[in-house]
Design an enzyme around this catalytic site. Structure first.
Site, mmCIF file in Angstrom:
data_model
loop_
_atom_site.group_PDB
_atom_site.id
_atom_site.type_symbol
_atom_site.label_atom_id
_atom_site.label_comp_id
_atom_site.label_asym_id
_atom_site.label_seq_id
_atom_site.Cartn_x
_atom_site.Cartn_y
_atom_site.Cartn_z
ATOM 1 N N SER A 1 42.473 53.744 42.037
ATOM 2 C CA SER A 1 42.261 52.858 43.184
ATOM 3 C C SER A 1 42.626 53.543 44.496
ATOM 4 O O SER A 1 42.617 52.907 45.552
ATOM 5 C CB SER A 1 43.102 51.593 43.013
ATOM 6 O OG SER A 1 44.418 51.935 42.654
ATOM 7 N N THR B 1 46.016 49.721 45.945
ATOM 8 C CA THR B 1 46.275 50.481 47.178
ATOM 9 C C THR B 1 47.733 50.895 47.282
ATOM 10 O O THR B 1 48.620 50.106 46.972
ATOM 11 C CB THR B 1 45.956 49.570 48.381
ATOM 12 O OG1 THR B 1 44.571 49.311 48.371
ATOM 13 C CG2 THR B 1 46.376 50.184 49.694
ATOM 14 N N THR C 1 43.606 54.043 50.268
ATOM 15 C CA THR C 1 42.942 53.363 49.151
ATOM 16 C C THR C 1 41.484 53.821 49.001
ATOM 17 O O THR C 1 40.889 54.333 49.954
ATOM 18 C CB THR C 1 42.934 51.831 49.402
ATOM 19 O OG1 THR C 1 42.468 51.158 48.246
ATOM 20 C CG2 THR C 1 42.055 51.437 50.577
ATOM 21 N N ARG D 1 31.426 49.188 53.127
ATOM 22 C CA ARG D 1 32.437 48.125 53.267
ATOM 23 C C ARG D 1 33.798 48.747 53.597
ATOM 24 O O ARG D 1 34.210 49.737 53.021
ATOM 25 C CB ARG D 1 32.531 47.332 51.967
ATOM 26 C CG ARG D 1 33.605 46.229 51.948
ATOM 27 C CD ARG D 1 34.922 46.710 51.358
ATOM 28 N NE ARG D 1 35.894 45.621 51.183
ATOM 29 C CZ ARG D 1 37.166 45.803 50.866
ATOM 30 N NH1 ARG D 1 37.630 47.022 50.705
ATOM 31 N NH2 ARG D 1 37.984 44.783 50.711
ATOM 32 N N THR E 1 48.538 44.893 50.341
ATOM 33 C CA THR E 1 47.627 45.283 49.271
ATOM 34 C C THR E 1 46.914 44.017 48.797
ATOM 35 O O THR E 1 47.383 42.908 49.041
ATOM 36 C CB THR E 1 48.377 45.971 48.114
ATOM 37 O OG1 THR E 1 47.450 46.348 47.108
ATOM 38 C CG2 THR E 1 49.426 45.068 47.509
ATOM 39 N N GLY E 2 45.788 44.213 48.161
ATOM 40 C CA GLY E 2 45.037 43.053 47.665
ATOM 41 C C GLY E 2 43.698 42.928 48.368
ATOM 42 O O GLY E 2 43.157 43.911 48.872
#
Ligand code: SD4
Length: 347
Positions: A102, A204, A222, A232, A255-256
């Site tokens: 990731s 991340t 990330t 994106r 993160t997320g």
């Protein structure tokens, strides 16, 4: 160990709150700085006298891979090095690891099979640098730092970022490993876009550090959401969303699901709440609550959305909060390096 009297921006009442926070931190197993010759109780007494014990250096990173990244950062921090160098070195370890799918090399590609990387960095003087949608370069965080230090700009994206990186001598590499390529081909069979946070319990890497000189810095890097649309960009390279540092107050990183973090300018919000006197933990929690509220207003899917914040203040106090269970972060100081399960709004 370091003791230092702080801070003009905290009022007396806030100092009392913070004293209680330190006490509760002790109860939770968070260690407060203490002279080796004084007991914890004596240390707290000093706090009672409104003397704040600054615990430094200290470094925090998101997820389990933060343990190794913190060790790398500590090679700098432990030698009285600068937080900005520590965070860059720390996250580079994860960027270079092909098994971390990731971040950086070996990161999951977008839906066109292209590995596009996002990263940013911020120092104690509010110097900032950022790259987004950068291909073929293993260390986007170092490109971000070069943008910060060598250009009049703060953010360069896509082809322009690649061109700049190559001019700076970064090698052009294939970042798509056979493992990530195989997974992507499997995904293509249904081509169903379902970003999953907490993948294999890591994601991340955001890192924030307070160095021995009392300076804060942060970095965030990330490969973004797996199988995203080409081009994106998430929150991670956006200063204020994925990362923010205010050397008078504290630092935070996220993160997320980046879209949700951008919506509330998450990391800046956390730091802003700390400026108002909130503890790092309380600030992270309030930011997560706002994200949950905004999701509910839009009938968003709470279950499938993960958000995690970590934060550190000038006293070396730290905290974190997540929307859903499963988020953890690594904290290293002179007493050790430990993985902490973050509390979450939803179980
Ligand atoms: C992004 N925040 O691109 C990053 C990725 C991440 O859990 O942290 N996913 O939205």
């Amino acid at each position: 160990m370091e003791h230092e009297l702080l801070y003009p921006f905290f009022k007396r009442s806030e100092m009392t709150k913070r004293r209680n926070f330190i006490k509760s931190g002790l109860a939770l197993g968070v260690v407060v700085a203490a002279n080796p010759l004084t007991s914890c109780a004596e240390s707290i007494e000093k706090v009672e006298e409104a003397t704040f014990l600054v615990r430094k250096p200290v470094v925090l990173s998101t997820w389990r891979f933060g343990i190794e990244a913190n060790e790398e950062a500590w090679k700098v921090l432990g030698q009285a090095g600068a937080a900005i160098d520590a965070v860059e070195q720390g996250v580079k370890l994860v960027e270079a690891d092909p098994n971390e799918r990731s971040v950086g090399y070996g990161g999951r590609p977008d839906r066109d099979g292209r590995v596009t990387l996002d990263a940013c960095i911020m120092d104690h003087n509010a110097n900032i640098g950022s790259v987004a949608s950068l291909e073929h370069i293993k260390h986007p965080v170092s490109v971000a730092r070069a943008i910060m230090e060598k250009t009049p700009h703060v953010m360069i994206v896509g082809d322009g970022a690649l061109q700049f990186a190559l001019e700076q001598g970064f090698p052009k590499e294939n970042l798509l490993t056979p493992e990530s390529e195989a997974e992507w081909k499997e995904w293509l069979v249904n081509s169903e876009y379902k970003p999953i946070a907490n993948i294999e319990n890591h994601d991340t890497i955001g890192m924030i550090a307070l160095d021995e000189h009392g300076n804060l810095s942060g970095a965030c890097t990330t490969s973004g959401m797996a199988y995203k649309m080409h081009g994106r960009v998430g929150d991670s390279p956006i200063i204020g969303a994925g990362l923010y540092v205010d050397n008078e107050v504290g630092a935070a990183t996220a993160t997320g699901h980046g879209e949700e973090v951008i919506r509330v300018v998450g990391a800046h919000l956390v730091v802003h709440l700390m400026r108002q006197g909130k503890s790092p933990q309380a600030a992270c929690k309030e930011a997560v609550e706002l994200i949950k509220h905004k999701l509910e207003l839009r009938n968003g899917n709470l279950e499938e959305t993960q958000i995690g914040f970590i934060a550190l203040n000038k006293n070396g106090e730290h905290g974190a909060y997540a929307l859903n269970t499963g988020f953890n972060y690594a904290v290293k100081d002179m007493d050790g390096n430990m993985l902490v399960d973050a509390e979450s709004l939803r179980r």
